[in-house]
Design a protein around this motif. Structure first.
Motif, short mmCIF file in Angstrom:
data_model
loop_
_atom_site.label_atom_id
_atom_site.label_comp_id
_atom_site.label_asym_id
_atom_site.label_seq_id
_atom_site.Cartn_x
_atom_site.Cartn_y
_atom_site.Cartn_z
N CYS A 30 0.73 -1.40 -0.67
CA CYS A 30 0.06 0.36 0.31
C CYS A 30 1.24 1.47 0.09
O CYS A 30 0.75 1.92 -0.72
CB CYS A 30 -0.52 -0.22 1.15
SG CYS A 30 -1.75 -0.95 1.15
N TYR A 31 1.75 1.60 0.42
CA TYR A 31 2.88 3.10 1.25
C TYR A 31 3.35 2.79 -0.31
O TYR A 31 3.89 3.49 -0.86
CB TYR A 31 3.63 1.82 1.96
CG TYR A 31 4.45 3.49 1.98
CD1 TYR A 31 3.83 4.86 2.54
CD2 TYR A 31 5.86 3.96 1.34
CE1 TYR A 31 5.05 6.04 2.58
CE2 TYR A 31 6.28 4.75 1.54
CZ TYR A 31 6.23 5.83 2.65
OH TYR A 31 6.61 7.39 1.88
N ASN B 67 2.46 1.53 -3.48
CA ASN B 67 1.32 2.31 -4.40
C ASN B 67 1.39 3.60 -4.17
O ASN B 67 0.85 4.77 -5.43
CB ASN B 67 0.29 2.01 -4.39
CG ASN B 67 0.43 -0.21 -5.12
OD1 ASN B 67 1.32 0.03 -6.03
ND2 ASN B 67 -0.54 -0.65 -4.55
N TYR B 68 0.82 3.95 -2.82
CA TYR B 68 1.44 5.46 -2.59
C TYR B 68 1.84 6.20 -2.78
O TYR B 68 1.91 7.24 -3.04
CB TYR B 68 1.05 5.67 -1.27
CG TYR B 68 0.83 6.91 -0.56
CD1 TYR B 68 -0.20 8.16 -1.12
CD2 TYR B 68 2.23 7.67 -0.05
CE1 TYR B 68 -0.54 9.16 -0.05
CE2 TYR B 68 2.09 8.62 0.62
CZ TYR B 68 1.24 9.34 0.39
OH TYR B 68 1.23 10.90 0.84
N PHE B 69 3.77 5.77 -2.54
CA PHE B 69 3.91 6.87 -3.00
C PHE B 69 4.36 6.80 -4.95
O PHE B 69 4.91 8.27 -5.71
CB PHE B 69 6.01 5.99 -2.84
CG PHE B 69 7.19 6.83 -2.82
CD1 PHE B 69 7.46 7.90 -1.66
CD2 PHE B 69 7.54 6.45 -4.24
CE1 PHE B 69 8.50 8.38 -1.88
CE2 PHE B 69 8.58 7.70 -4.13
CZ PHE B 69 9.24 8.37 -3.19
N SER C 131 1.48 6.61 -7.02
CA SER C 131 0.96 7.34 -7.21
C SER C 131 1.31 8.91 -7.03
O SER C 131 0.68 9.96 -7.74
CB SER C 131 -0.15 6.66 -6.25
OG SER C 131 -0.40 5.92 -7.35
N ASN C 132 1.79 9.37 -5.60
CA ASN C 132 2.11 10.65 -5.23
C ASN C 132 3.26 11.02 -5.94
O ASN C 132 2.97 11.66 -7.09
CB ASN C 132 1.47 10.55 -4.07
CG ASN C 132 1.46 12.05 -3.21
OD1 ASN C 132 1.07 12.44 -4.18
ND2 ASN C 132 1.79 12.30 -2.37
#
Length: 97
Positions: free
Chosen positions: A74-75, A77-79, A81-82
């Motif tokens: 999840c982290y 994917n967050y990194f 994506s952001n």
């Protein structure tokens, strides 16, 4: 052609740290995606045939490992994506200027 490629790579230079961090998290996310089914296969192929106490202990350990892997995924994917997409937008802005 080589000149265009050099110009393109030149746009990445100010963002090298973010680029390599993005590549690292993309790799990490891919690895976790590949490991999760292997853990499930281990549980369904091996642990279900063990005695109840040993099976329960193994399932709990595997569940904890899977939760940690999902958090990492999840982290990652967050990194990506952001920060990765923001970097891409900044590079596009630099190209337009």
């Amino acid at each position: 052609m080589k000149e265009k490629l050099r110009r393109l790579i030149g746009y990445y230079k100010p963002y090298q740290k973010v680029f390599w961090a993005d590549m690292f998290f993309a790799f990490l996310g891919a690895v976790t995606t590949l490991i999760l089914p292997l853990i499930i296969r281990y549980v369904t192929g091996n642990l279900v045939y063990e005695p109840r106490a040993k099976m329960l202990e193994g399932v709990i350990i595997c569940a904890v490992i899977m939760v940690v892997l999902v958090i990492i995924q999840c982290y990652s994917n967050y990194f990506i994506s952001n920060y990765g997409h923001v970097m891409g937008a900044k590079i596009e802005f630099d190209m337009r200027n």
